[in-house]
Structures are given as structure tokens and as C-alpha cells.
Design a protein around this motif. Structure first.
Motif, PDB file in Angstrom:
ATOM      1  N   LYS A 113      57.681  -7.487 -82.222  1.00 14.72           N
ATOM      2  CA  LYS A 113      58.795  -7.272 -81.383  1.00 14.72           C
ATOM      3  C   LYS A 113      58.610  -7.779 -80.350  1.00 14.72           C
ATOM      4  O   LYS A 113      57.702  -8.578 -79.863  1.00 14.72           O
ATOM      5  N   THR A 114      59.882  -8.443 -79.874  1.00 15.63           N
ATOM      6  CA  THR A 114      59.829  -9.313 -78.281  1.00 15.63           C
ATOM      7  C   THR A 114      60.196  -7.876 -77.245  1.00 15.63           C
ATOM      8  O   THR A 114      60.553  -6.484 -77.474  1.00 15.63           O
ATOM      9  N   ARG A 115      59.611  -8.027 -75.914  1.00 14.91           N
ATOM     10  CA  ARG A 115      60.118  -7.181 -74.969  1.00 14.91           C
ATOM     11  C   ARG A 115      60.458  -6.016 -74.675  1.00 14.91           C
ATOM     12  O   ARG A 115      60.980  -5.030 -74.425  1.00 14.91           O
TER      13      ARG A 115
ATOM     14  N   SER B 117      64.846  -1.623 -76.474  1.00 14.77           N
ATOM     15  CA  SER B 117      66.218  -1.085 -76.973  1.00 14.77           C
ATOM     16  C   SER B 117      66.123  -0.100 -77.632  1.00 14.77           C
ATOM     17  O   SER B 117      66.567   0.534 -77.648  1.00 14.77           O
ATOM     18  N   GLU B 118      64.478  -0.259 -77.840  1.00 15.89           N
ATOM     19  CA  GLU B 118      64.385   0.505 -78.839  1.00 15.89           C
ATOM     20  C   GLU B 118      64.561   1.947 -78.478  1.00 15.89           C
ATOM     21  O   GLU B 118      63.922   3.466 -78.785  1.00 15.89           O
ATOM     22  N   LEU B 119      63.368   1.899 -76.830  1.00 17.78           N
ATOM     23  CA  LEU B 119      62.985   3.093 -76.536  1.00 17.78           C
ATOM     24  C   LEU B 119      64.230   3.789 -75.366  1.00 17.78           C
ATOM     25  O   LEU B 119      64.743   4.992 -75.226  1.00 17.78           O
ATOM     26  N   ALA B 120      65.082   2.881 -74.914  1.00 15.74           N
ATOM     27  CA  ALA B 120      66.583   3.924 -74.621  1.00 15.74           C
ATOM     28  C   ALA B 120      67.350   4.440 -75.837  1.00 15.74           C
ATOM     29  O   ALA B 120      67.579   5.210 -76.114  1.00 15.74           O
ATOM     30  N   ARG B 121      67.395   3.456 -77.205  1.00 12.54           N
ATOM     31  CA  ARG B 121      67.943   4.826 -77.800  1.00 12.54           C
ATOM     32  C   ARG B 121      67.486   5.283 -78.642  1.00 12.54           C
ATOM     33  O   ARG B 121      68.327   6.686 -78.531  1.00 12.54           O
ATOM     34  N   ALA B 122      66.312   6.073 -78.150  1.00 11.52           N
ATOM     35  CA  ALA B 122      65.002   6.846 -78.801  1.00 11.52           C
ATOM     36  C   ALA B 122      65.730   7.732 -77.312  1.00 11.52           C
ATOM     37  O   ALA B 122      65.318   8.911 -77.879  1.00 11.52           O
TER      38      ALA B 122
ATOM     39  N   GLU C 155      65.326  10.665 -79.756  1.00  8.61           N
ATOM     40  CA  GLU C 155      64.326  10.897 -81.071  1.00  8.61           C
ATOM     41  C   GLU C 155      62.595  10.734 -80.383  1.00  8.61           C
ATOM     42  O   GLU C 155      61.539  10.479 -80.215  1.00  8.61           O
ATOM     43  N   ILE C 156      62.344  11.532 -79.099  1.00 12.24           N
ATOM     44  CA  ILE C 156      61.269  11.283 -78.124  1.00 12.24           C
ATOM     45  C   ILE C 156      60.857  13.140 -78.625  1.00 12.24           C
ATOM     46  O   ILE C 156      61.285  14.092 -79.075  1.00 12.24           O
TER      47      ILE C 156
END
Length: 158
Positions: free
Chosen positions: A117-119, A124-129, A134-135
Motif C-alpha cells: 500500500k502507498t502512504r 486514508s484507511e487510518l482516517a476512515r478507521a 474502528e480503533i
């Protein structure tokens, strides 16, 4: 007071009607048959906090499944052990559960892990989580924030 009791009675009368709209997934006999099969095959969780199945705790007491791997030769096992010793991919002493190449990384060759995966994708996955809760929350139970505070993250799921 009379209104409250009337509403309670009506809700009790209407509850079976709403419940009958849902699809019945399994009969009692099907559940019993699945339980008997799980007990026979050893796929039931063992008592206690280990999280292991009965088959994992006592493999000799249960039949071998067809998905079991073919046995390895003595030379294959020795070659795998030598490879693990060379790369430090064996458990270090103690209760940490860490491998030797993690405890003393300077003694072993570096294993390059190619990122898939790219940075920007990771960000974006972290922002969605974070947005959807989802944390994993702080604590020992391992629950996520959206499980602990469902009202805060209700809109994110819908």
C-alpha cells in the motif's frame, strides 16, 4: 399510568408478530446435530481462557481430517530447522514470544517486506478507521471504540 400499562400490553401482544417476520435460520434438531458433530470432531472450544479447541488441546483423541498436510520427511524438517536458525526465525527463550531475529536483529539478515500500500492509502484507511470508531480502545478487553460508544459512531455505519 393507564397509558403506560396499555402500551406495555400492546407491545407484548405485538412482539410475536414482529418476531415471526424474521426468517428462522435453523431448527432445534439442526443445532443439536451441529453440536454433536462439533463435539465428535473436537471443534468445540475448550473450557478456560485458552481459546483453543478440544482437538488442539488433545489431537490424539480426535480423528485426523482430510485437510491435514502430508507428513514431511526427516530431511525436510532438518532443512526447515537449519533455515530458521540461520534467519533467527525461532522463538527466543523466555515468555515474550518474540523471535531471535526480533530480539537481536543485528545477528541475522534483514528480511525486506515490500509494502503493498502507498502512504496515502494507509493515511486514508487510518482516517476512515478513526471516523468509524474502528480503533481499539485503551483497556484489556480489546473492544473497539464503536463497540463501547455505539451512539457516537452510529452515523458512520449507516
Amino acid at each position: 399510568m393507564k397509558l403506560k400499562s396499555t402500551l406495555i400490553v400492546l407491545s407484548l401482544i405485538a412482539a410475536p408478530a414482529f418476531a415471526s417476520d424474521q426468517v428462522v435460520s435453523k431448527t432445534r434438531e439442526q443445532v443439536r446435530a451441529e453440536l454433536a458433530q462439533a463435539l465428535q470432531s473436537g471443534d468445540m472450544l475448550a473450557a478456560g481462557e485458552s481459546g483453543l479447541t478440544l482437538k488442539q488441546l488433545n489431537p490424539a483423541a480426535y480423528p485426523v481430517t482430510a485437510s491435514a498436510q502430508a507428513p514431511k520427511t526427516r530431511d525436510q524438517v532438518r532443512a526447515e530447522l537449519e533455515q530458521a536458525i540461520r534467519t533467527g526465525d525461532i522463538l527466543a527463550g523466555g515468555e515474550s514470544g518474540a523471535k531471535l531475529n526480533e530480539v537481536v536483529p543485528g545477528r541475522y539478515p534483514v528480511v525486506a517486506n515490500a509494502s503493498s500500500k502507498t502512504r496515502d492509502q494507509v493515511k486514508s484507511e487510518l482516517a476512515r478507521a478513526i471516523r468509524e470508531g474502528e480503533i481499539v480502545a485503551v483497556g484489556e478487553d480489546g473492544r473497539k471504540l464503536n463497540e463501547i460508544y455505539p451512539d457516537r459512531y452510529h452515523a458512520a455505519h449507516h
